[in-house]
Design a protein around this motif. Structure first.
Motif, short mmCIF file in Angstrom:
data_model
loop_
_atom_site.label_atom_id
_atom_site.label_comp_id
_atom_site.label_asym_id
_atom_site.label_seq_id
_atom_site.Cartn_x
_atom_site.Cartn_y
_atom_site.Cartn_z
N THR A 111 0.94 -1.09 -0.10
CA THR A 111 -0.08 0.08 -0.14
C THR A 111 0.82 1.46 0.07
O THR A 111 0.47 2.25 -0.35
N GLY A 112 2.13 1.10 0.47
CA GLY A 112 2.82 2.13 0.52
C GLY A 112 2.70 3.19 1.55
O GLY A 112 3.23 4.07 2.04
N MET A 113 2.00 2.54 2.70
CA MET A 113 1.91 3.32 4.28
C MET A 113 3.09 2.83 4.73
O MET A 113 3.94 1.99 4.58
N THR A 163 -7.40 -4.79 5.72
CA THR A 163 -8.09 -4.91 4.54
C THR A 163 -9.10 -3.60 4.59
O THR A 163 -9.03 -2.84 3.55
N ASN A 164 -9.59 -3.24 5.64
CA ASN A 164 -10.75 -2.17 5.79
C ASN A 164 -10.02 -0.89 5.73
O ASN A 164 -10.59 -0.12 5.19
N ILE A 165 -8.82 -0.92 6.33
CA ILE A 165 -7.93 0.22 6.19
C ILE A 165 -7.45 0.60 4.94
O ILE A 165 -7.64 1.68 4.39
N ALA A 166 -7.19 -0.49 4.08
CA ALA A 166 -6.85 -0.01 2.61
C ALA A 166 -8.19 0.28 1.70
O ALA A 166 -7.89 1.11 0.98
N LYS A 167 -9.14 -0.26 1.99
CA LYS A 167 -10.41 0.21 1.46
C LYS A 167 -11.00 1.37 1.66
O LYS A 167 -11.57 2.25 0.82
N ILE A 223 -14.35 4.84 10.29
CA ILE A 223 -15.14 4.05 9.69
C ILE A 223 -16.25 4.66 8.92
O ILE A 223 -17.11 5.73 10.10
N PRO A 224 -16.89 4.75 7.85
CA PRO A 224 -17.67 5.37 7.53
C PRO A 224 -19.15 4.84 8.16
O PRO A 224 -19.24 3.44 8.39
N ASN A 225 -20.14 5.77 8.22
CA ASN A 225 -21.31 5.32 8.89
C ASN A 225 -22.11 4.12 7.95
O ASN A 225 -22.82 3.09 8.54
N SER A 226 -21.81 3.97 6.75
CA SER A 226 -22.43 3.13 5.98
C SER A 226 -21.86 1.62 6.44
O SER A 226 -22.30 0.58 6.21
N GLY A 243 -16.99 -7.07 6.61
CA GLY A 243 -15.83 -7.26 7.38
C GLY A 243 -15.97 -7.00 8.68
O GLY A 243 -15.27 -7.73 9.46
N LEU A 244 -16.84 -6.09 9.05
CA LEU A 244 -16.98 -5.81 10.67
C LEU A 244 -17.58 -6.97 11.40
O LEU A 244 -17.28 -7.48 12.48
#
Length: 356
Positions: free
Chosen positions: A245-247, A277-281, A310-313, A321-322
């Motif tokens: 990811t380059g992070m 994975t959630n962080i990347a997305k 985390i987006p509300n959606s 994922g969650l």
């Protein structure tokens, strides 16, 4: 006694006999604080009241003999209109078999008018309301389980497709390349130097194929967990993630032997993998951090980032994922806490005690 001073306890009584309605009303008032009782003399009146979205009742008391509808047909119609509100049948006919049948049709309780009193009616109100709450929770749980099973099946199919593509596109091409190289090697039998160079390139291709097989196998089941333990496997996971990811990444591991069941280890690894994975997305982060510590025999794993949170959606119980992380935590008896550390990122904490 039901206390309804803050939110009125709304009861719909569907009863065509005014005397019976008056008696039922007195029984309710005796045990319920300031109830809001509404009266329907017929099925048509009840239908009109129940059809209004603003009319939400806590309980429906239903007489089975109305002038415009009765019996099973009446029960079916009221249940369909009730919007999951408990329905208690009140009747003057002591038909035990029909009482049992009405319960199977969705009625919460079946009371005889001749035996009716304030305490009996009150108990029926309370028990019916509680049964409905439990039933609603079970239905919601079943809905979540079905949703999770469906999404899990889709995720498995996607993973299989991903592995199939890698084997076909990369490994298959490498094998095809090796085959062509071996065919070409035959033509170089009179040139030892060219043969040597060709063999070196073949060895390199074989090494690349071996590395690819190891990578695919490691994605299916991280070998590092079995050989070197969970902390090193997680450190490798974070570094590989940062590389892709380059992070920038930071891993802090307590220098203490980790004693956990292999099933617990693989589930913690998968939870951290899902978190990354959630962080990347979604996180739009530039930094990730993993902290591993043991305090009083309880292991703490914390994944944090500096993203947008985390987006509300996604922050709901049916986000794949969650939900996957929550289900894995539940399976191993771990505690999972997901916190929006706004304005700077998300913190995902897993705590597990091997002795619990």
């Amino acid at each position: 006694m039901i206390n309804s001073t803050t939110s009125p306890y709304r009861i719909l009584v569907v009863e065509d006999n005014l005397g019976d309605f008056t008696l039922i009303e007195e029984f309710i008032i005796e045990r319920v604080d300031f109830p809001k009782i509404e009266h329907a003399n017929s099925f048509k009146e009840a239908e009109t009241l129940l059809a209004k979205p603003e009319n939400i009742y806590h309980i429906i008391l239903l007489d089975l003999s109305l002038p415009d509808k009765n019996g099973e047909n009446l029960i079916h119609e009221i249940i369909a209109l009730s919007r999951h509100t408990p329905v208690v049948v009140l009747t003057g006919f002591s038909d035990f078999e029909f009482g049992v049948k009405s319960l199977s049709m969705g009625v919460s309780d079946y009371l005889l008018k001749e035996d009716l009193n304030a305490n009996g009616l009150y108990k029926s109100l309370i028990y019916s309301a509680e049964r409905q709450k439990i039933s609603n929770k079970l239905k919601e749980s079943e809905k979540q389980v079905r949703s999770f099973a469906n999404q899990l099946n889709n995720a498995l199919e996607e993973e299989r497709a991903h592995i199939a593509r890698e084997i076909h596109d990369e490994f298959g091409q490498q094998l095809a390349g090796l085959k062509m190289s071996l065919s070409a090697l035959r033509k170089l039998k009179n040139s030892p130097e060219a043969q040597e160079e060709f063999i070196n390139s073949l060895v390199e291709e074989v090494n690349n194929s071996i590395e690819m097989v190891r990578r695919i196998a490691n994605e299916l089941r991280p070998v590092l967990i079995d050989k070197l333990g969970l902390p090193i496997a997680l450190e490798w996971l974070v570094k590989e993630f940062a590389k892709k990811t380059g992070m920038s990444s930071e891993v802090n591991v307590v220098d203490t032997p980790l004693v956990l069941d292999k099933i617990v280890e693989i589930n913690i690894f998968r939870i951290c993998q899902e978190a990354l994975t959630n962080i990347a997305k979604h996180a739009q982060a530039t930094e990730i951090k993993l902290d591993i510590a043991c305090i009083e025999n309880t292991w703490h794993f914390k994944v944090s980032d500096n993203g947008i949170g985390i987006p509300n959606s996604l922050n709901n119980s049916i986000s794949m994922g969650l939900l996957n992380m929550k289900e894995r935590s539940y399976l191993i008896g771990a505690t999972l806490i997901i916190t929006n550390n706004l304005p700077s990122g998300t913190i995902i904490e897993i705590t597990v005690n091997p002795n619990d």
